[in-house]
Design a protein around this motif. Sequence first.
Motif, PDB file in Angstrom:
ATOM      1  N   VAL A  23      39.930  22.535  33.757  1.00  0.00           N
ATOM      2  CA  VAL A  23      40.926  22.216  33.884  1.00  0.00           C
ATOM      3  C   VAL A  23      41.630  21.543  34.568  1.00  0.00           C
ATOM      4  O   VAL A  23      41.847  21.455  36.048  1.00  0.00           O
ATOM      5  CB  VAL A  23      41.238  23.752  34.395  1.00  0.00           C
ATOM      6  CG1 VAL A  23      42.619  24.203  34.517  1.00  0.00           C
ATOM      7  CG2 VAL A  23      40.757  24.946  32.686  1.00  0.00           C
ATOM      8  N   LYS A  25      45.265  20.325  34.468  1.00  0.00           N
ATOM      9  CA  LYS A  25      46.726  20.747  35.341  1.00  0.00           C
ATOM     10  C   LYS A  25      46.844  20.208  36.140  1.00  0.00           C
ATOM     11  O   LYS A  25      45.910  20.109  37.656  1.00  0.00           O
ATOM     12  CB  LYS A  25      47.158  22.418  35.683  1.00  0.00           C
ATOM     13  CG  LYS A  25      46.141  22.948  36.010  1.00  0.00           C
ATOM     14  CD  LYS A  25      46.636  24.787  36.020  1.00  0.00           C
ATOM     15  CE  LYS A  25      45.558  25.499  36.466  1.00  0.00           C
ATOM     16  NZ  LYS A  25      45.512  26.987  36.502  1.00  0.00           N
ATOM     17  N   ILE A  67      45.679  26.644  27.665  1.00  0.00           N
ATOM     18  CA  ILE A  67      45.387  27.729  27.840  1.00  0.00           C
ATOM     19  C   ILE A  67      46.499  28.415  29.062  1.00  0.00           C
ATOM     20  O   ILE A  67      46.305  29.149  29.754  1.00  0.00           O
ATOM     21  CB  ILE A  67      44.411  27.390  29.527  1.00  0.00           C
ATOM     22  CG1 ILE A  67      44.545  26.062  30.904  1.00  0.00           C
ATOM     23  CG2 ILE A  67      43.177  26.704  29.308  1.00  0.00           C
ATOM     24  CD1 ILE A  67      43.699  26.219  32.284  1.00  0.00           C
ATOM     25  N   MET A 151      40.308  35.593  25.025  1.00  0.00           N
ATOM     26  CA  MET A 151      40.452  35.339  26.366  1.00  0.00           C
ATOM     27  C   MET A 151      40.612  36.064  26.845  1.00  0.00           C
ATOM     28  O   MET A 151      41.610  36.490  26.792  1.00  0.00           O
ATOM     29  CB  MET A 151      41.629  33.522  26.174  1.00  0.00           C
ATOM     30  CG  MET A 151      41.115  33.149  27.538  1.00  0.00           C
ATOM     31  SD  MET A 151      42.831  33.485  28.498  1.00  0.00           S
ATOM     32  CE  MET A 151      43.547  32.325  29.440  1.00  0.00           C
ATOM     33  N   MET A 153      41.768  36.818  31.590  1.00  0.00           N
ATOM     34  CA  MET A 153      41.857  36.725  33.041  1.00  0.00           C
ATOM     35  C   MET A 153      41.614  38.088  33.642  1.00  0.00           C
ATOM     36  O   MET A 153      42.368  38.724  33.718  1.00  0.00           O
ATOM     37  CB  MET A 153      42.717  36.538  33.415  1.00  0.00           C
ATOM     38  CG  MET A 153      43.362  34.874  33.095  1.00  0.00           C
ATOM     39  SD  MET A 153      45.240  33.931  33.287  1.00  0.00           S
ATOM     40  CE  MET A 153      44.925  33.166  35.223  1.00  0.00           C
ATOM     41  N   MET A 193      36.704  31.576  35.492  1.00  0.00           N
ATOM     42  CA  MET A 193      37.056  30.447  35.929  1.00  0.00           C
ATOM     43  C   MET A 193      36.399  29.773  37.433  1.00  0.00           C
ATOM     44  O   MET A 193      35.349  30.188  37.639  1.00  0.00           O
ATOM     45  CB  MET A 193      38.786  30.756  36.783  1.00  0.00           C
ATOM     46  CG  MET A 193      39.482  31.637  35.711  1.00  0.00           C
ATOM     47  SD  MET A 193      41.210  31.926  35.956  1.00  0.00           S
ATOM     48  CE  MET A 193      41.615  31.583  37.618  1.00  0.00           C
ATOM     49  N   SER A 194      36.405  28.913  38.510  1.00  0.00           N
ATOM     50  CA  SER A 194      36.070  28.780  39.067  1.00  0.00           C
ATOM     51  C   SER A 194      35.651  29.324  40.582  1.00  0.00           C
ATOM     52  O   SER A 194      34.650  29.786  40.667  1.00  0.00           O
ATOM     53  CB  SER A 194      36.771  27.458  40.277  1.00  0.00           C
ATOM     54  OG  SER A 194      37.235  26.320  39.765  1.00  0.00           O
ATOM     55  N   ARG A 209      36.728  28.311  32.107  1.00  0.00           N
ATOM     56  CA  ARG A 209      38.051  26.988  32.606  1.00  0.00           C
ATOM     57  C   ARG A 209      37.760  27.196  33.983  1.00  0.00           C
ATOM     58  O   ARG A 209      38.320  27.510  34.705  1.00  0.00           O
ATOM     59  CB  ARG A 209      39.143  27.739  31.831  1.00  0.00           C
ATOM     60  CG  ARG A 209      39.150  28.135  30.490  1.00  0.00           C
ATOM     61  CD  ARG A 209      40.265  29.197  30.028  1.00  0.00           C
ATOM     62  NE  ARG A 209      40.709  30.378  31.454  1.00  0.00           N
ATOM     63  CZ  ARG A 209      40.238  31.520  31.004  1.00  0.00           C
ATOM     64  NH1 ARG A 209      39.848  31.836  30.299  1.00  0.00           N
ATOM     65  NH2 ARG A 209      40.854  32.035  32.217  1.00  0.00           N
ATOM     66  N   ILE A 210      37.199  25.438  34.263  1.00  0.00           N
ATOM     67  CA  ILE A 210      37.056  25.637  35.441  1.00  0.00           C
ATOM     68  C   ILE A 210      38.268  24.139  36.174  1.00  0.00           C
ATOM     69  O   ILE A 210      38.420  23.192  35.505  1.00  0.00           O
ATOM     70  CB  ILE A 210      35.898  24.876  36.006  1.00  0.00           C
ATOM     71  CG1 ILE A 210      34.588  26.177  35.628  1.00  0.00           C
ATOM     72  CG2 ILE A 210      35.811  24.823  37.493  1.00  0.00           C
ATOM     73  CD1 ILE A 210      33.563  26.707  35.872  1.00  0.00           C
ATOM     74  N   GLY A 211      39.084  24.407  37.158  1.00  0.00           N
ATOM     75  CA  GLY A 211      39.658  23.233  37.601  1.00  0.00           C
ATOM     76  C   GLY A 211      39.336  23.448  38.966  1.00  0.00           C
ATOM     77  O   GLY A 211      39.091  22.227  38.942  1.00  0.00           O
ATOM     78  N   SER A 212      40.335  23.877  39.760  1.00  0.00           N
ATOM     79  CA  SER A 212      39.526  23.652  41.080  1.00  0.00           C
ATOM     80  C   SER A 212      37.997  23.342  41.556  1.00  0.00           C
ATOM     81  O   SER A 212      38.490  22.382  42.555  1.00  0.00           O
ATOM     82  CB  SER A 212      40.358  24.415  41.938  1.00  0.00           C
ATOM     83  OG  SER A 212      39.192  25.784  41.636  1.00  0.00           O
ATOM     84  N   ARG A 218      44.506  22.581  44.083  1.00  0.00           N
ATOM     85  CA  ARG A 218      46.193  22.114  43.149  1.00  0.00           C
ATOM     86  C   ARG A 218      47.023  22.025  44.526  1.00  0.00           C
ATOM     87  O   ARG A 218      47.113  23.600  45.341  1.00  0.00           O
ATOM     88  CB  ARG A 218      46.217  23.186  41.918  1.00  0.00           C
ATOM     89  CG  ARG A 218      45.456  21.896  41.371  1.00  0.00           C
ATOM     90  CD  ARG A 218      46.318  23.307  40.099  1.00  0.00           C
ATOM     91  NE  ARG A 218      45.539  24.550  40.278  1.00  0.00           N
ATOM     92  CZ  ARG A 218      44.550  25.332  39.368  1.00  0.00           C
ATOM     93  NH1 ARG A 218      43.971  24.106  39.193  1.00  0.00           N
ATOM     94  NH2 ARG A 218      44.509  26.224  39.617  1.00  0.00           N
TER      95      ARG A 218
HETATM   96  C1  LIG Z   1      44.584  27.369  36.255  1.00  0.00           C
HETATM   97  C2  LIG Z   1      43.374  28.354  35.719  1.00  0.00           C
HETATM   98  C3  LIG Z   1      42.513  27.874  35.104  1.00  0.00           C
HETATM   99  C4  LIG Z   1      41.145  26.806  36.380  1.00  0.00           C
HETATM  100  O1  LIG Z   1      41.355  27.175  37.722  1.00  0.00           O
HETATM  101  P1  LIG Z   1      40.793  27.612  38.697  1.00  0.00           P
HETATM  102  O2  LIG Z   1      41.238  28.457  40.017  1.00  0.00           O
HETATM  103  O3  LIG Z   1      40.976  26.134  39.456  1.00  0.00           O
HETATM  104  O4  LIG Z   1      39.503  27.067  37.855  1.00  0.00           O
HETATM  105  C5  LIG Z   1      41.349  28.913  34.488  1.00  0.00           C
HETATM  106  N1  LIG Z   1      42.318  29.454  33.040  1.00  0.00           N
HETATM  107  C6  LIG Z   1      43.589  29.787  33.556  1.00  0.00           C
HETATM  108  C7  LIG Z   1      43.944  30.388  32.312  1.00  0.00           C
HETATM  109  C8  LIG Z   1      44.527  28.938  33.974  1.00  0.00           C
HETATM  110  O5  LIG Z   1      45.614  28.670  34.010  1.00  0.00           O
END
Ligand SMILES: *Cc1c(COP(=O)(O)O)cnc(C)c1O
Length: 219
Positions: A23, A25, A67, A151, A153, A193-194, A209-212, A218
């Motif tokens: 991820v 963004k 996403i 999907m 959250m 996620m993370s 879905r892994i971002g940070s 961010r």
């Molecule tokens: C930002 C986001 C993520 C990733 O989040 P992190 O905590 O940074 O891993 C995953 N899914 C969705 C829908 C997001 O908006």
Amino acid sequence: MSIAQNLLSIKSTLPEHVTLVAVSKTKPIPDLMEAYGAGQRIFGENKIQEMTEKWEQMPKDIQWHMIGHVQTNKVKFMAQFVSLIHGVDSLKLLQEINKQAQKYNRVIDCLLQIHIAEEETKFGLNKEELSSLLSSNDFQEMKNIRVVGLMGMATFTYDKEQIKKEFTHLKSIFDTIRSTNSLQCISTLSMGMSGDYQLAIECGSTMVRIGSSIFGGRI
Ligand SMILES: *Cc1c(COP(=O)(O)O)cnc(C)c1O
């Protein structure tokens, strides 16, 4: 650790049947290119304009996943290239995706977003809305979209039991629609996620879905 090191160390812990969406963004292209250099080809973005700019400038073998929440009037900007849309939560949005996909002679893969969290603010369908969508004629007539999974959250909380309950709930909906709708193409369960992806995988996730944890926090 560097982005490449973060990526590789997370990947080494994922079971083979779990797909990693990086991820990216808000992150600049050089950061994404570092992940690309380490082999990553699937990137997730939550704003259509940002995703489109990155798509234009980056290698064309990248698969771009949307996403975030999608506004109907913006589908046209990504219809040419998006590879998977995670957050589809209405028939109206599916119909717009179908219409825009048709223009490019494409079939666009989508995930239906299910509401599993306690917060009111998170988008998504409930179980009843999901089954009425899947059994509607309008849905069955669409030829340029393909629903490949679900999907969700979890609630933003440190309470692991709560998160586990929500992921397990989503997995049970996933199993139910797979067995009752004879929709062979339903194979993807995007959750985690993370902060909670290990738990999500224990609960049956096939896509995280892994971002940070890859790119850093961010602002
Ligand atoms: C930002 C986001 C993520 C990733 O989040 P992190 O905590 O940074 O891993 C995953 N899914 C969705 C829908 C997001 O908006």
